[in-house]
Design a protein around this motif. Sequence first.
Motif, short mmCIF file in Angstrom:
data_model
loop_
_atom_site.label_atom_id
_atom_site.label_comp_id
_atom_site.label_asym_id
_atom_site.label_seq_id
_atom_site.Cartn_x
_atom_site.Cartn_y
_atom_site.Cartn_z
N GLY B 29 0.81 -1.22 0.00
CA GLY B 29 0.00 0.00 0.00
C GLY B 29 0.84 1.27 0.00
N GLY B 30 2.08 1.15 0.50
CA GLY B 30 2.99 2.30 0.48
C GLY B 30 2.72 3.34 1.56
N THR B 31 1.74 3.07 2.44
CA THR B 31 1.39 4.10 3.42
C THR B 31 2.43 4.23 4.53
N LEU B 34 6.74 4.51 2.09
CA LEU B 34 7.06 5.74 1.35
C LEU B 34 7.35 6.92 2.28
#
Lengths: 160, 290
Positions: B29-31, B34
């Motif tokens: 999800g990259g939450t 990132l």
Amino acid sequence: MNKLTVHFTLNQQSIRLETLAARSLLDVLREDFALTGAKDSCGGDGECGACTILLDGEAVNACLVLISQVEGRHVLTIEGLTPDGSLHPIQNAYVQAGAIQCGYCTPGMVMATKALLDHTPQPDETQIREALAGNLCRCTGYTKIVQAVQFAATELHHDN
Amino acid sequence: MFDCEVNVAKSCTELTQILIEPSARILAGGTDILPGMRKNSIGKPITLIDVSQLNELSYIREHEGQIDIGALTTHSKLITSPLLLQHAPALIDACASIGSTQTRNRGTLGGNLCNASPAADSVPPLLCLEAVVTLSSHDNQRQVPLSDFIIGPGRTCLKQGEYLDHITFAVPQKHTGTSFMKLGRRNGMSIAVVSTSVLLRLDQQGNIEYARVAFGSAAPTPICSHHAEAALTGKTPSAQLFSEAAQAMRTDINPIDDLRASREYRLHSAGVLLQRALQTAWHQAEMDLR
């Protein structure tokens, strides 16, 4: 850093883009397409919601989406809300309710509102506040924003 | 712009091949990863592996009394699942408390587990459900109890070349109640100051036949409180009993002082939350006549 080619739909237009791979969707929207409605406010932490766009109809923070992740998907930004650039009923509702002060959070708020009303056309206040919990506004105190969403819900309901 | 390479995995087979690269990190999800990369809190060098095209890892299924959840299932998918609403409402409450709508639309259950935060909201309810994770690599697949999977803050037992494929737990028996309670600094977007999840199963007489109690943000990893579980098992539910369980759990948890709260505050609120969670789970178990 490697490059890649991405195919996606941006505001109803088919896009083929060759770009460096390690870029966020937000950077691509703002730098390559001059779509500056989505804002960077928190520095890419996903904390503020000012870069909210719709990815396959769902509200997401564009700062936390890598460009490779939009392959084959539909991206809708605030610029694509209406085909002719006129105000969408949600935008009108924000204006009517006085829900805009400095305006920086507004595009993100409007897009989060769009996602909410697409899924839940008649939300109650709790649902509205829940849906907008990821969007920070430092001016309005949120009351008028909640009213704007209620106006928009009524307006869109009548349109249908 | 991120300072990394990005590889897109087109299939799980391809994923296992790319994962052999020592610098590889999965981007789901990259939450979390990132923002972490932007803050330089993640070691370098990194090659991100984009798994967004692996739709086969996004599912919630029931078969033979077990529920399987694919690692790439988003929190938004989880919290709207009728199957989970029926069998694991505590997991829904936990995932609904994660971040914002935007976060839940991207963040995945597998990401929440592999991220291995002491505050990971999905973990306490999954510990209560005695979830097992299935880990895959190019030549092997193994199953590990979730309680052994997370081994420290940000650390899992995943080996080089392995990925989390899915999460499994048994459908709870009749007369079972589950609950999740979280104390945050505010309602939206909050990281747990402390959280707790409970599973209670009642026998025909209404006594507690089986109890599981877990906490988040109360130790280096989300943990079970075996002393609280022992204090509850075989007993008749009451406010007095729940208060005793809240005392018993203090020997199991070991919270820290940090920017969100002090150790003392966490110890106290963990007890308050546990008593509320037990009440909720108890009432649910009494009504659970599936």
